[in-house]
Design a protein around this motif. Structure first.
Motif, PDB file in Angstrom:
ATOM      1  N   ASP A   5       0.833  -1.201   0.000  1.00  0.00           N
ATOM      2  CA  ASP A   5       0.000   0.000   0.000  1.00  0.00           C
ATOM      3  C   ASP A   5       0.866   1.248   0.000  1.00  0.00           C
ATOM      4  O   ASP A   5       1.901   1.314   0.674  1.00  0.00           O
ATOM      5  CB  ASP A   5      -0.913   0.028   1.232  1.00  0.00           C
ATOM      6  N   ALA A   6       0.453   2.238  -0.770  1.00  0.00           N
ATOM      7  CA  ALA A   6       1.157   3.519  -0.754  1.00  0.00           C
ATOM      8  C   ALA A   6       0.976   4.194   0.598  1.00  0.00           C
ATOM      9  O   ALA A   6      -0.062   4.051   1.245  1.00  0.00           O
ATOM     10  CB  ALA A   6       0.610   4.411  -1.870  1.00  0.00           C
ATOM     11  N   VAL A   7       1.992   4.894   1.023  1.00  0.00           N
ATOM     12  CA  VAL A   7       1.900   5.629   2.291  1.00  0.00           C
ATOM     13  C   VAL A   7       0.972   6.816   2.086  1.00  0.00           C
ATOM     14  O   VAL A   7       1.157   7.607   1.160  1.00  0.00           O
ATOM     15  CB  VAL A   7       3.291   6.107   2.750  1.00  0.00           C
ATOM     16  N   THR A   8      -0.016   6.920   2.931  1.00  0.00           N
ATOM     17  CA  THR A   8      -0.995   8.004   2.805  1.00  0.00           C
ATOM     18  C   THR A   8      -1.181   8.706   4.135  1.00  0.00           C
ATOM     19  O   THR A   8      -0.866   8.168   5.201  1.00  0.00           O
ATOM     20  CB  THR A   8      -2.357   7.473   2.335  1.00  0.00           C
ATOM     21  N   PHE A   9      -1.724   9.914   4.064  1.00  0.00           N
ATOM     22  CA  PHE A   9      -2.111  10.623   5.278  1.00  0.00           C
ATOM     23  C   PHE A   9      -3.369   9.970   5.864  1.00  0.00           C
ATOM     24  O   PHE A   9      -4.133   9.322   5.140  1.00  0.00           O
ATOM     25  CB  PHE A   9      -2.392  12.092   4.961  1.00  0.00           C
ATOM     26  N   LYS A  11      -7.203   9.500   7.452  1.00  0.00           N
ATOM     27  CA  LYS A  11      -8.504  10.056   7.075  1.00  0.00           C
ATOM     28  C   LYS A  11      -8.835  11.294   7.904  1.00  0.00           C
ATOM     29  O   LYS A  11      -9.377  12.266   7.398  1.00  0.00           O
ATOM     30  CB  LYS A  11      -9.605   9.010   7.287  1.00  0.00           C
ATOM     31  N   ALA A 108      -3.972  16.927   1.464  1.00  0.00           N
ATOM     32  CA  ALA A 108      -4.150  15.481   1.319  1.00  0.00           C
ATOM     33  C   ALA A 108      -5.609  15.062   1.486  1.00  0.00           C
ATOM     34  O   ALA A 108      -5.923  13.875   1.328  1.00  0.00           O
ATOM     35  CB  ALA A 108      -3.285  14.751   2.347  1.00  0.00           C
ATOM     36  N   THR A 110      -7.279  15.284   4.345  1.00  0.00           N
ATOM     37  CA  THR A 110      -7.501  14.833   5.717  1.00  0.00           C
ATOM     38  C   THR A 110      -8.398  15.815   6.459  1.00  0.00           C
ATOM     39  O   THR A 110      -8.180  17.026   6.415  1.00  0.00           O
ATOM     40  CB  THR A 110      -6.157  14.711   6.463  1.00  0.00           C
ATOM     41  N   ASP A 168     -10.053   5.125  12.516  1.00  0.00           N
ATOM     42  CA  ASP A 168      -9.515   5.814  11.337  1.00  0.00           C
ATOM     43  C   ASP A 168      -9.100   7.251  11.647  1.00  0.00           C
ATOM     44  O   ASP A 168      -8.662   7.982  10.747  1.00  0.00           O
ATOM     45  CB  ASP A 168     -10.547   5.819  10.212  1.00  0.00           C
ATOM     46  N   GLN A 220       4.903  14.973   6.527  1.00  0.00           N
ATOM     47  CA  GLN A 220       5.204  13.785   5.753  1.00  0.00           C
ATOM     48  C   GLN A 220       4.238  12.656   6.148  1.00  0.00           C
ATOM     49  O   GLN A 220       4.098  12.348   7.329  1.00  0.00           O
ATOM     50  CB  GLN A 220       6.654  13.334   5.989  1.00  0.00           C
ATOM     51  N   ALA A 221       3.622  12.046   5.158  1.00  0.00           N
ATOM     52  CA  ALA A 221       2.637  10.992   5.441  1.00  0.00           C
ATOM     53  C   ALA A 221       3.240   9.848   6.241  1.00  0.00           C
ATOM     54  O   ALA A 221       2.578   9.261   7.109  1.00  0.00           O
ATOM     55  CB  ALA A 221       2.051  10.470   4.134  1.00  0.00           C
TER      56      ALA A 221
END
Length: 228
Positions: A5-9, A11, A108, A110, A168, A220-221
């Motif tokens: 999975d890509a690193v994401t910020f 929710k 992002a 969020t 989340d 940074q996420a």
């Protein structure tokens, strides 16, 4: 081959206010100094008051007037809050890097909001002064509900109001009760090491999911704890 999975910020992120987003110690010190001046006492050095700010009004008044009986100090809390309301936003400001962090979250997608033990009426007065009135998706104060941190209720209600499941959300705070509340709410937590702490406080013992030295790291996420 496994898919990574890509690193994401996250929710959603919920923040403590004083000592986490806002360096409000100078405003608090002005309020304490007004009380001390009224009693013919000199100003209290800011560095002596700063570690007590996240502990709340009673802790600050106790630090400023340790020789005064607890019951009498308790009767001074409304006086402190009146002085603080007059100083609100005049001296304090967001910690360095906070605006960059909030901007990164917003870009992002969020959702972010505030859960504080500060009385709600004071927290709400700060929002337009900081330019956060329309940006913060939720604001829960210490007197908004029947319980305050370290009870998880304020965090759970905040998550419900923004429509994001508690696991989340991530909670960021600089005090042990912040981390306790997050754990009880089932939220990953970030210990804000840039905030206010007493010498005897041990943030490692709080067992937050991650400890962060400065708000800029959270642009940074990958710095955010994994969502469970």
């Amino acid at each position: 081959m496994a898919v990574v999975d890509a690193v994401t910020f996250p929710k959603a992120v919920l923040f403590d206010l004083d000592g986490t987003l806002l360096d409000s110690a100078p405003d608090m010190a002005a309020a304490i100094d007004a009380m001390r001046a009224a009693r013919s006492q000199p100003a209290m050095p800011l560095d002596e008051l700063r570690p007590h700010v996240s502990k709340g009004a009673r802790a600050m008044v106790a630090a400023a007037f340790p020789q005064v009986d607890v019951a009498e100090r308790e009767s001074w809390i409304p006086e402190f809050l009146d002085h603080y309301e007059r100083e609100l936003g005049r001296h304090g400001k967001p910690f360095a890097g906070v605006e960059a962090m909030l901007g990164a979250l917003e870009r992002a997608g969020t959702i972010w909001g505030i859960v504080t033990n500060k009385p709600e009426y004071l927290a709400r007065q700060l929002m337009p002064l900081l330019g956060w009135e329309q940006r913060s998706a939720v604001l829960i104060g210490g007197d908004t509900l029947k319980a305050r941190k370290p009870d998880p209720l304020p965090l759970l209600v905040a998550a419900e109001r923004i429509g994001v499941a508690a696991p989340d959300c991530i909670y960021v705070g600089d005090d042990e009760r912040d981390i306790l509340a997050a754990r009880a709410a089932g939220m990953p937590s970030v210990v804000a090491l840039w905030g206010y702490r007493l010498d005897e406080d041990d943030p490692v013992a709080w067992q937050g999911d991650v400890m962060i030295d400065a708000p800029l790291e959270l642009t940074q996420a990958a710095a955010w704890p994994l969502r469970r």
